[in-house]
Scaffold this motif. Structure first.
Motif, PDB file in Angstrom:
ATOM      1  N   PRO A 140     -46.986  70.467  60.385  1.00 60.55           N
ATOM      2  CA  PRO A 140     -45.737  70.856  59.724  1.00 60.55           C
ATOM      3  C   PRO A 140     -45.102  69.701  58.962  1.00 60.55           C
ATOM      4  CG  PRO A 140     -45.329  70.447  62.041  1.00 60.55           C
ATOM      5  CD  PRO A 140     -46.821  70.355  61.853  1.00 60.55           C
ATOM      6  N   ASP A 141     -44.163  70.037  58.102  1.00 62.57           N
ATOM      7  CA  ASP A 141     -43.422  69.031  57.350  1.00 62.57           C
ATOM      8  C   ASP A 141     -42.320  68.378  58.187  1.00 62.57           C
ATOM      9  OD1 ASP A 141     -44.568  69.464  54.563  1.00 62.57           O
ATOM     10  OD2 ASP A 141     -43.944  71.488  55.103  1.00 62.57           O
ATOM     11  N   ALA A 142     -41.872  69.073  59.218  1.00 65.31           N
ATOM     12  CA  ALA A 142     -40.798  68.544  60.056  1.00 65.31           C
ATOM     13  C   ALA A 142     -40.787  69.262  61.395  1.00 65.31           C
ATOM     14  CB  ALA A 142     -39.448  68.718  59.368  1.00 65.31           C
ATOM     15  N   VAL A 143     -40.123  68.643  62.353  1.00 62.48           N
ATOM     16  CA  VAL A 143     -39.859  69.259  63.658  1.00 62.48           C
ATOM     17  C   VAL A 143     -38.350  69.338  63.830  1.00 62.48           C
ATOM     18  CG1 VAL A 143     -40.007  68.993  66.165  1.00 62.48           C
ATOM     19  CG2 VAL A 143     -41.982  68.476  64.747  1.00 62.48           C
ATOM     20  N   ALA A 144     -37.861  70.492  64.233  1.00 65.54           N
ATOM     21  CA  ALA A 144     -36.453  70.660  64.592  1.00 65.54           C
ATOM     22  C   ALA A 144     -36.388  70.827  66.104  1.00 65.54           C
ATOM     23  CB  ALA A 144     -35.849  71.871  63.894  1.00 65.54           C
ATOM     24  N   LEU A 145     -35.657  69.936  66.767  1.00 64.96           N
ATOM     25  CA  LEU A 145     -35.546  69.956  68.227  1.00 64.96           C
ATOM     26  C   LEU A 145     -34.133  70.316  68.642  1.00 64.96           C
ATOM     27  CD1 LEU A 145     -37.519  66.825  69.528  1.00 64.96           C
ATOM     28  CD2 LEU A 145     -38.105  69.238  69.836  1.00 64.96           C
TER      29      LEU A 145
END
Length: 343
Positions: free
Chosen positions: A148-153
């Motif tokens: 993925p381009d980013a991780v949202a936590l």
């Protein structure tokens, strides 16, 4: 069913929805949301204002003892179904990129993260929503498989900060930047930066804006991160079972009413002492007593609304304190907590 006829939600819409979820009426709650969509209310407003705003009110009703746990859980389950129905009615091409969204290991408040997932989809992202309490190793495996381009936590409770730190460090090591969100990261996201997150967002809408206009952030692939958690934190985590057992054993001697506790009261008291230990550990981990004092003040208020003497909380704090006499930071934080609820 009467709904607003313009593009805004009204107070009547919000009150009606609260009544429906409070009654567990999934069919009518979904129908209200669909009617609002048909009337032209944007899906984002239904997600943020109707569902999100009502969930905040549900939490307040539980804290004030007007709603019980079962009713709060039922209302949340209805809102989850409403959110799914809204998502099924909207279709936006995924042209921005791909994001993995997950709650940190041990974080079971999944609805806020699911709401963010739908907001991101509406903004054109492909979102892999992994759900609540995702173990770090499984999160990293997913990143390697999907790129993925980013991780949202998402982290709603600060007791999960050590696990959030591990997840953030592992994501960055895998070359994927992290945007953090949730109350657990502290006021203005102060702990998100400390734990190495690339960005933080106070709300779902802010996260959408940040990802659309200010992403990706500058990334340092070999950043080792910050080491947190000293000897006091390690001791507290390792000795947690013994701390609670010893406190429970000493409780009747210092709080005579405990002699008459039934099993349910005994179990609830042990659980409360566990929360004391967990919030103290989180405060030690990031070196901020406010995590602990805030928890103590909140707990005292919840106890007051339920008719439980706040003195019982002070007794519990002292029982934990007496076992940590060689740990000055822990003693200082507990003393600040006791002072915060002094009459």
């Amino acid at each position: 069913m009467t709904v607003s006829t313009d593009l805004r939600l009204t107070a009547a819409d919000l009150d009606r929805y609260l009544d429906l979820v409070g009654d567990g009426d999934e069919r009518e709650a979904v129908g209200l949301a669909m009617s609002l969509l048909d009337a032209g209310v944007p899906a984002q407003r239904i997600i943020v204002d109707l569902i999100g705003g009502t969930q905040a009110r549900v939490g307040e009703l539980w804290a004030s003892n007007e709603w019980g746990v079962a009713k709060e859980h039922s209302a949340t389950a209805v809102s989850e179904r409403v959110l799914a129905a809204v998502a099924a009615r909207t279709d936006v091409p995924a042209g921005r990129g791909r994001i993995t969204l997950a709650c940190v290991d041990g974080e079971w408040h999944g609805l806020p993260a699911r709401m963010l997932a739908e907001l991101l989809r509406l903004d054109g992202w492909r979102v892999d929503f992994l759900g609540a309490s995702v173990p770090g190793r499984h999160l990293i495996t997913h990143l390697h498989q999907t790129g993925p381009d980013a991780v949202a936590l998402s982290c709603m409770i600060p007791t999960r900060l050590p696990r959030a730190h591990a997840a953030i460090t592992a994501c960055r090591a895998a070359g994927v930047p992290v945007i953090a969100g949730g109350r657990g990261f502290g006021p203005h996201g102060r702990y998100a930066q400390l734990l190495g997150a690339d960005a933080w967002a106070a709300t779902g809408e802010e996260a959408v804006t940040r990802l659309a206009s200010d992403w990706p952030p500058e990334y340092v692939a070999d950043d080792p991160g910050t080491f947190l958690g000293d000897e006091e934190y390690t001791h507290l985590v390792r000795s947690r079972p013994q701390l609670i057992a010893t406190a429970m054993g000493r409780l009747p001697a210092v709080f005579p009413g405990a002699h008459h506790y039934d099993q349910a009261q005994i179990d609830a008291t042990a659980e409360d002492l566990g929360h004391v230990a967990d919030f103290l550990a989180a405060a030690l981990y990031v070196g901020d007593a406010e995590i602990f004092t805030g928890f103590v003040e909140w707990t005292a208020e919840v106890l007051r609304t339920r008719g439980v003497p706040v003195g019982a909380l002070r007794v519990g704090l002292r029982l934990i304190r007496d076992q940590l006499v060689d740990f000055p930071a822990a003693l200082r934080m507990i003393d600040e907590g006791v002072a915060a609820i002094a009459d």
